[in-house]
Design a protein around this motif. Sequence first.
Motif, PDB file in Angstrom:
ATOM      1  N   GLN A   1       0.644  -0.805   0.035  1.00  0.00           N
ATOM      2  CA  GLN A   1       0.212  -0.181   0.031  1.00  0.00           C
ATOM      3  C   GLN A   1       0.849   0.814   0.340  1.00  0.00           C
ATOM      4  OE1 GLN A   1      -2.750  -1.374   3.569  1.00  0.00           O
ATOM      5  NE2 GLN A   1      -4.403  -0.431   2.577  1.00  0.00           N
TER       6      GLN A   1
ATOM      7  N   LEU B   1      -7.724   1.260   3.357  1.00  0.00           N
ATOM      8  CA  LEU B   1      -6.918   2.594   3.735  1.00  0.00           C
ATOM      9  C   LEU B   1      -6.487   3.470   2.003  1.00  0.00           C
ATOM     10  CD1 LEU B   1      -4.742   3.336   6.500  1.00  0.00           C
ATOM     11  CD2 LEU B   1      -6.639   4.379   6.210  1.00  0.00           C
TER      12      LEU B   1
ATOM     13  N   HIS C   1      -7.244  -9.685   5.743  1.00  0.00           N
ATOM     14  CA  HIS C   1      -7.762  -8.250   4.678  1.00  0.00           C
ATOM     15  C   HIS C   1      -5.243  -8.132   4.342  1.00  0.00           C
ATOM     16  CE1 HIS C   1      -8.787  -4.451   3.747  1.00  0.00           C
ATOM     17  NE2 HIS C   1      -7.663  -4.352   4.494  1.00  0.00           N
ATOM     18  N   GLU C   2      -4.956  -8.042   5.549  1.00  0.00           N
ATOM     19  CA  GLU C   2      -3.605  -7.692   5.261  1.00  0.00           C
ATOM     20  C   GLU C   2      -3.057  -8.316   4.314  1.00  0.00           C
ATOM     21  OE1 GLU C   2      -3.187  -3.966   5.881  1.00  0.00           O
ATOM     22  OE2 GLU C   2      -4.918  -4.056   7.333  1.00  0.00           O
TER      23      GLU C   2
HETATM   24 NI    NI Z   1      -6.478  -2.808   3.239  1.00  0.00          NI
END
Ligand code: NI
Length: 171
Positions: free
Chosen positions: A51, A95, A136-137
């Motif tokens: 990310q 995010l 998720h991560e």
């Molecule tokens: Ni995420």
Amino acid sequence: MAILDILTYPDKFLTKKVRPVEKIDGALNKIIDDMIETMYEAPGIGLASIQIGCDKSIVVYDLSYGENENSLQVLLNPKITESCGEIVSENEGCLSVPDYRSDVKRAASVIVEALNREGKPLRIEAENFHATVLQHEIDHLNGILFIDRISKLKKGIYRRHLLKQLKQNET
Ligand code: NI
């Protein structure tokens, strides 16, 4: 420490798969520190290296949003080694996917194996919300966003909404 820019969908880098961390050195520790600061600043519960434009296998997360100083976790090369059951994580967000939330089907419990930032092996048994955060991560490290785990119809609605917004910002 520095606050880094967080890539957002549909940035192609978010679909990349990471490479394993092979050496824990000063440069890696700087990335980890910057990821932690960026996560708290956002604020977010977790952040994956991909990310912030780094393709090494790193996840940081803190289920307490920094309220409890012992709950920060740094995982290098995390892998889900077991998963079982099924839950629906309600209103999952990311995010990298601003202004959108959706329910997502997830395993109810997982076992994750990783290294901590000192390079020592870690084994985490997680359930429910904690398990969802880990899934998720770790998905991010494999180039997967939570919107890849919802129906095509829902993802299409989100995509059209996003494109409309981008067009409005242009004019
Ligand atoms: Ni995420």
